[in-house]
Design an enzyme around this catalytic site. Structure first.
Site, PDB file in Angstrom:
ATOM      1  N   CYS A   1      59.283  62.749  36.841  1.00  0.00           N
ATOM      2  CA  CYS A   1      59.676  61.669  35.938  1.00  0.00           C
ATOM      3  C   CYS A   1      61.151  61.311  36.113  1.00  0.00           C
ATOM      4  O   CYS A   1      61.550  60.162  35.911  1.00  0.00           O
ATOM      5  CB  CYS A   1      59.384  62.026  34.492  1.00  0.00           C
ATOM      6  SG  CYS A   1      60.169  63.557  33.934  1.00  0.00           S
TER       7      CYS A   1
ATOM      8  N   HIS B   1      61.464  65.281  29.346  1.00  0.00           N
ATOM      9  CA  HIS B   1      60.815  64.150  29.992  1.00  0.00           C
ATOM     10  C   HIS B   1      61.768  62.965  30.079  1.00  0.00           C
ATOM     11  O   HIS B   1      62.474  62.645  29.121  1.00  0.00           O
ATOM     12  CB  HIS B   1      59.567  63.748  29.204  1.00  0.00           C
ATOM     13  CG  HIS B   1      58.744  62.688  29.853  1.00  0.00           C
ATOM     14  ND1 HIS B   1      58.283  62.778  31.152  1.00  0.00           N
ATOM     15  CD2 HIS B   1      58.297  61.488  29.376  1.00  0.00           C
ATOM     16  CE1 HIS B   1      57.570  61.696  31.446  1.00  0.00           C
ATOM     17  NE2 HIS B   1      57.586  60.902  30.385  1.00  0.00           N
TER      18      HIS B   1
END
Length: 519
Positions: free
Chosen positions: A113, A467
């Protein structure tokens, strides 16, 4: 120092100190702490109209004990959106094209990510895409290593794939080449690839592109060629043709070519380095590709963190003292880019746990950023003309009158009797200015004012976990959250709520686009 009182709505805040050696923007940041009204939404009435961020206090004429009136709406409490997300992939394909502008999501290949969000942000820069399109995969300079060449072509191809598709793209080739060029992104733990720092990925990718996207003519004495091995033999492709073209056109291979990445992202600093103990002083210039917003207990707004980052201490050898001494480094921006990148310095190494820790403090940032007071005197003079043109142009578009009617009461307070402004008009003017067509460098001038076009956020407590997500403004003015392979439409008013203070997504990197005027 001048002590005043400030009235906002039904509240009166007594004994608010103004440091007149600092620009009014710092005073607005103080009021933000008291009221929750962000500096960009504050309208403070003073003699002559509204208080500007870069006004001269001596000309404003604020007096001791004076009462100032402020208007503006406070921020709401930061929380996750109540409405469920609208996943673009659930829309009809023709509607996806309209909302995303042919930009697709990226599959997560295993803790990638950080890479996906970096790519999505940089993919939003049309000038960078144009430069990559012109990069010939069959021709490279012999001073560029092969892995840099491969990463450049992989970036170009991935950008093209994102433009051609509305369904998610698997960035496998790009990821493989990135790991080959920078092995740290291939680190594994228990057989799985580890999470990496998005800022490191951003910096390394930009560095590679800065080397490969330089014009061949800017590399004196170098001959452009491409070589490959076939059946054990070395074949030189296009070298003869290149020499013929250069000879025929009398091209000067030692002329300076444009440094594309520096023009787009490079920030030039003038640094004054001074040692109070020895009296030694020197100056130097340097080019960086991002500004740092340093976060502390005193920093509540981006502008405060940027100002703190302009002054630092370093220890080095002093020739006159014959030993190490502490030097103070004062920096001022002397050259601005088309795109201003800002990193919030949220991560630090925690010795107790022997791992990276994260500063969760809420630090607000604006949709429009003015860096005029961070610039050198020389650059400020260059910006004055373009800034006046921009103010006049946007004022006409917004239908603003040249001045506001004010009256002064007997107790010295300045009261506005008629405020001639249109918030909706001003927004349209900003949008128009920020979405002008791409102009060659010689045909436009920078103003020192920037509009937010991308935010890279991190959710979690450590850089080694959590994230990363990209929030990107499209050419049609809509914001899209790129959560790996899930593009999600967002409202602009929710973008500035990514400022931290909890476990929600918080800004790690912001990218602003320059508001420009024609020459």
């Amino acid at each position: 120092m001048v002590t005043v009182s400030v009235k906002w709505q039904k509240e009166v805040y007594p004994a608010v100190e103004i440091d007149t050696s600092q620009p009014p923007y710092v005073f607005k940041c103080q009021l933000y702490d008291l009221t929750g009204v962000p500096p960009e939404r504050q309208k403070i009435m003073v003699k002559g109209g509204l208080l500007k961020d870069d006004a001269d206090w001596s000309k404003v004429g604020v007096k001791e004990g004076q009462r100032l009136m402020m208007m503006g709406t406070a921020d709401e409490i930061v929380k996750a959106p109540e409405k469920g997300p609208v996943f673009v992939e659930d829309m009809p394909e023709e509607e996806q094209v309209v909302n995303l502008g042919h930009s697709a999501g990226l599959f997560n290949l295993g803790n990638t990510c950080y890479m996906n969000s970096t790519v999505q942000c940089l993919h939003s820069v049309p000038e960078l895409k144009s430069a990559l399109t012109e990069y010939n995969q069959l021709v490279k300079s012999n001073d560029l290593d092969h892995s840099s060449h491969l990463l450049t072509t992989a970036t170009r191809d991935l950008f093209n794939d994102l433009d051609k598709n509305v369904k998610p793209v698997a960035p496998m080739q790009f990821w493989m080449v990135l790991r080959k060029k920078y092995p740290q992104f291939g680190q594994q733990s228990n057989g799985a690839f580890m999470q990496q720092d998005a800022e490191e990925c951003w910096t390394q990718l930009l560095y590679t592109l800065s080397q490969s996207l330089k014009s061949p003519s800017s590399r004196p004495g170098q001959v452009v060629l491409f070589f490959e091995k076939r059946e054990g033999k070395l074949f030189y492709v296009y070298i003869v043709l290149y020499i013929m073209i250069v000879t025929a056109l009398h091209l000067d291979t030692c002329s300076e070519g444009p440094d594309i990445v520096k023009t787009l992202f490079g920030i030039e600093f003038d640094n004054r380095i001074h040692c109070a103990e020895s009296g030694e002083e020197s100056t130097e210039t340097e080019t960086v590709y991002s500004l740092k917003c340093h976060i502390s207990q005193e920093v509540n707004h981006l502008h405060e963190g940027l100002k703190r980052g302009l002054k630092s201490e370093l220890e080095k050898a002093s020739p006159s003292l014959g030993r190490s001494a502490v030097y103070v480094k004062d920096s001022r921006i002397n050259g601005l880019p088309r795109y201003l990148t800002i990193q919030f310095v949220r991560f630090f190494w925690k010795r107790e746990s022997n791992q990276k820790a994260k500063i969760l403090r809420k630090v607000d940032y604006p949709l429009s950023l003015d860096v005029y007071d961070l610039c050198s005197d020389n650059l400020r003079k260059k910006l004055e003309g373009p800034r006046k043109v921009l103010r006049d142009t946007e004022g006409k578009k917004a239908g603003l009158k040249t001045s506001a009617k004010t009256s002064v009461s007997t107790d010295g307070d300045t009261k506005m009797t008629e405020a001639e402004e249109s918030s909706s008009g001003s927004g349209e003017a900003s949008k128009s200015a920020s979405q002008e067509s791409v102009l060659p460098e010689k045909e436009h001038q920078l103003t020192g004012i920037y509009d937010l076009v991308a935010v890279l956020t991190h959710k979690g407590r450590s850089a080694d976990s959590g994230h990363y997500v990209a929030w990107v403004k499209q050419e049609n003015g809509k914001w899209v959250q790129f959560d790996d392979d899930n593009p999600i439409l967002q409202r602009e008013e929710d973008i500035t709520k990514l400022s931290g203070g909890g476990d929600w997504h918080m800004a790690y990197i912001c990218m602003y686009k320059a508001r420009i005027v024609p020459m």
